[in-house]
Design a protein around this motif. Structure first.
Motif, PDB file in Angstrom:
ATOM      1  N   ALA A 420       0.833  -1.207   0.000  1.00 55.36           N
ATOM      2  CA  ALA A 420       0.000   0.000   0.000  1.00 55.36           C
ATOM      3  C   ALA A 420       0.866   1.255   0.000  1.00 55.36           C
ATOM      4  O   ALA A 420       0.555   2.238  -0.688  1.00 55.36           O
ATOM      5  CB  ALA A 420      -0.929  -0.015   1.210  1.00 55.36           C
ATOM      6  N   CYS A 421       1.954   1.246   0.763  1.00 57.41           N
ATOM      7  CA  CYS A 421       2.850   2.405   0.812  1.00 57.41           C
ATOM      8  C   CYS A 421       3.638   2.537  -0.484  1.00 57.41           C
ATOM      9  O   CYS A 421       3.902   3.651  -0.950  1.00 57.41           O
ATOM     10  CB  CYS A 421       3.791   2.278   2.004  1.00 57.41           C
ATOM     11  N   ARG A 422       4.021   1.422  -1.070  1.00 57.45           N
ATOM     12  CA  ARG A 422       4.726   1.454  -2.341  1.00 57.45           C
ATOM     13  C   ARG A 422       3.882   2.108  -3.426  1.00 57.45           C
ATOM     14  O   ARG A 422       4.365   2.940  -4.195  1.00 57.45           O
ATOM     15  CB  ARG A 422       5.091   0.023  -2.760  1.00 57.45           C
ATOM     16  N   GLN A 423       2.603   1.711  -3.491  1.00 53.61           N
ATOM     17  CA  GLN A 423       1.720   2.258  -4.510  1.00 53.61           C
ATOM     18  C   GLN A 423       1.449   3.744  -4.293  1.00 53.61           C
ATOM     19  O   GLN A 423       1.373   4.526  -5.246  1.00 53.61           O
ATOM     20  CB  GLN A 423       0.399   1.476  -4.524  1.00 53.61           C
ATOM     21  N   ALA A 424       1.282   4.129  -3.034  1.00 51.09           N
ATOM     22  CA  ALA A 424       0.983   5.530  -2.726  1.00 51.09           C
ATOM     23  C   ALA A 424       2.240   6.406  -2.735  1.00 51.09           C
ATOM     24  O   ALA A 424       2.131   7.639  -2.699  1.00 51.09           O
ATOM     25  CB  ALA A 424       0.294   5.631  -1.368  1.00 51.09           C
ATOM     26  N   ILE A 426       4.549   6.611  -0.344  1.00 50.51           N
ATOM     27  CA  ILE A 426       4.783   7.180   0.983  1.00 50.51           C
ATOM     28  C   ILE A 426       5.673   6.232   1.787  1.00 50.51           C
ATOM     29  O   ILE A 426       6.010   5.141   1.338  1.00 50.51           O
ATOM     30  CB  ILE A 426       3.452   7.449   1.724  1.00 50.51           C
ATOM     31  N   HIS A 468      -0.130   3.984  10.027  1.00 52.43           N
ATOM     32  CA  HIS A 468      -0.564   3.232   8.856  1.00 52.43           C
ATOM     33  C   HIS A 468      -0.535   1.716   9.050  1.00 52.43           C
ATOM     34  O   HIS A 468      -1.315   1.002   8.398  1.00 52.43           O
ATOM     35  CB  HIS A 468       0.321   3.580   7.649  1.00 52.43           C
ATOM     36  N   ASP A 504       8.248  12.050   2.518  1.00 48.92           N
ATOM     37  CA  ASP A 504       7.144  12.420   3.422  1.00 48.92           C
ATOM     38  C   ASP A 504       7.490  12.253   4.892  1.00 48.92           C
ATOM     39  O   ASP A 504       6.868  12.874   5.750  1.00 48.92           O
ATOM     40  CB  ASP A 504       5.900  11.594   3.096  1.00 48.92           C
TER      41      ASP A 504
END
Length: 519
Positions: A420-424, A426, A468, A504
């Motif tokens: 999820a962090c890779r895609q976003a 962040i 997260h 970020d």
């Protein structure tokens, strides 16, 4: 670090020596060890003892001064000869050397400034620093059990005092072998003897005082009295009329290399280096003939390094005339003066910067330094070292995309690998560290795995995982972005990378701290 050392051989002779006949020994280097600061304190306390050792020679000038003090009448029949202590550091028992240091320090207690310590404290510090030499070879941890290791600050003091203990009981007390003059520069000693047999007897007497039977001396006695015998960077002979002749010496094994004419240094540095070389050649030469010989040796070295004969003659001429005293301009001195070190580009560029500073009354002293050399970029001081991590199942190596976990003085990036962090895009943090990257990465990893711990809750990755991924094990990747050359260089590079990448997890307070450090 471990290095295998062989005895020095000439290029012509080494090809005819069988490999099994080459004498080798391992050398353990202790440079930059955890005891480095403690050894600095020990040297600060014990270094005055070096001046109290009668046989110790500080440098070439000290050796020549002591040699020329000898009355000519007493040099009749003597031949200058030298001897070398074989593998001095390796063949010294550390516990014996420590006892000799403490005994010698107790005799000269009034000359020492112990800074609140006692000799018992010094004894304990010497034991800790000199008897704990560890190194890794082929992924195995070893301890050096015998001998001093190279790079340890107290090692020269220990070796000098240990040898003095042996000399005191032999050379300075046995009237049968007591020489007219005797001196030693660490493992190189010199004296005057009538025959090679007497020179050997003196060395045997020194060896006999070593209860550990490890110290061995190799005598270098000239074939005739007219032959020069090398010692340090000089060679010496005692003529039949009892005059002492000295001149410059350079080992045949040494290559004709020095500061090259095309090297990236200022012309002032090169001129000063050449003048110093010629001055040293004159200082070690006893007469005009020997000065000419020493000057020709220096000419050969400099001509081999790109300097023209015209340049060398000009420098020699200026040296003969001497420096004319220039009248200093009476300029008001600024209240505060700082030093600005800049990379050397050209002499003209440095001169323009200096003139600009003077015109604008900027209280700064401009100093140019040479840039990185091709040697620094293309070569390594440890070409045969194993590049693998010394630790099995290293967590840092598993997360590191490129580089080694032992790399230091770097700017790095840590990325959260959860999809999820890779895609976003962040969960990215940029940082810098002088320490090995493995130490810094493990700190970040602990904070990500314990985001609610009081000591970690304010850390960037702890905040990210608490917000997260609560209750999820950390999944991080590590990347070394750049390697720096100094603290200021590292801070500037980090600030530039943070400004460009805008990760970020790097907040504004951190960037302002970087700016404040630089300003």
């Amino acid at each position: 670090r471990v290095q295998i050392k062989t005895h020095k051989h000439s290029v012509s002779s080494i090809s005819s020596i069988a490999p099994e006949d080459l004498a080798t020994r391992p050398i353990v280097a202790g440079c930059g060890s955890p005891f480095d600061r403690i050894t600095w304190l020990l040297c600060n306390i014990l270094s005055p003892l070096m001046n109290l050792v009668p046989s110790h020679l500080q440098n070439t000038q000290h050796f020549l001064t002591e040699l020329h003090k000898m009355p000519s009448s007493q040099l009749q029949g003597l031949t200058f000869n030298t001897a070398d202590v074989e593998a001095l550091y390796t063949n010294i028992m550390v516990d014996t050397a420590i006892e000799d240091i403490i005994e010698f320090a107790a005799e000269h207690r009034n000359h020492l400034r112990l800074n609140g310590l006692t000799l018992t404290d010094v004894h304990e510090l010497l034991q800790v620093t000199l008897m704990n030499s560890y190194f890794v070879y082929n992924r195995q941890l070893y301890q050096q059990l015998q001998g001093l290791f190279m790079g340890s600050r107290p090692a020269p003091i220990a070796a000098t005092i240990r040898m003095w203990k042996l000399e005191k009981l032999s050379v300075y007390t046995d009237l049968r072998i007591k020489p007219l003059f005797y001196g030693r520069f660490y493992d190189d000693l010199n004296t005057g003897s009538t025959t090679s047999r007497k020179a050997g007897l003196m060395c045997n007497a020194i060896e006999a005082q070593d209860q550990d039977h490890l110290i061995k001396l190799k005598v270098d006695f000239p074939e005739s009295r007219d032959t020069y015998t090398p010692f340090l960077n000089t060679e010496v002979t005692i003529e039949r009329d009892c005059t002492v002749n000295t001149r410059l010496y350079r080992k045949p094994q040494k290559k004709l290399l020095t500061l090259h004419a095309e090297s990236h240094h200022s012309s002032a540095v090169k001129s000063h280096t050449i003048r110093t070389m010629y001055q040293s050649a004159d200082d070690v030469s006893s007469n005009e003939e020997n000065k000419s010989h020493s000057s020709k040796m220096t000419d050969e070295l400099l001509l081999n390094n790109g300097y023209s004969q015209r340049v060398l003659e000009n420098i020699k001429e200026k040296k003969k005339k001497g420096k004319k005293k220039k009248k200093k301009k009476q300029c008001p001195k600024p209240e505060t003066v700082a030093t600005l070190s800049i990379p050397h580009l050209t002499d003209q560029c440095t001169a323009q910067i200096r003139r600009a500073a003077e015109q604008h009354n900027i209280p700064v002293r401009i100093v140019s330094r040479p840039g990185r050399k091709l040697r620094d970029i293309l070569t390594s001081s440890k070409p045969l070292d194993n590049t693998q991590c010394p630790n099995k199942n290293c967590v840092t190596c598993a997360a590191l995309e490129k580089g080694r976990c032992t790399d230091r003085n770097i700017i790095y990036q840590i990325t959260c690998n959860i999809p999820a962090c890779r895609q976003a895009g962040i969960g990215i943090y940029n940082g810098e560290s002088y320490r090995p990257v493995s130490e810094r990465y493990l700190e970040h990893l602990r904070s990500a795995n314990n985001p609610t711990a009081p000591s970690y809750k304010d850390k960037p990755l702890a905040k990210h995982y608490a917000l997260h991924h609560p209750g999820t094990a950390a999944n991080l990747s590590l990347q070394i972005l750049e390697k720096a050359t100094s603290t200021n260089n590292r801070k500037i590079r980090e600030a530039r990378i943070i400004t460009n990448n805008k990760p970020d997890l790097n907040d504004r307070d951190e960037q302002s701290a970087v700016r404040q450090f630089l300003i």
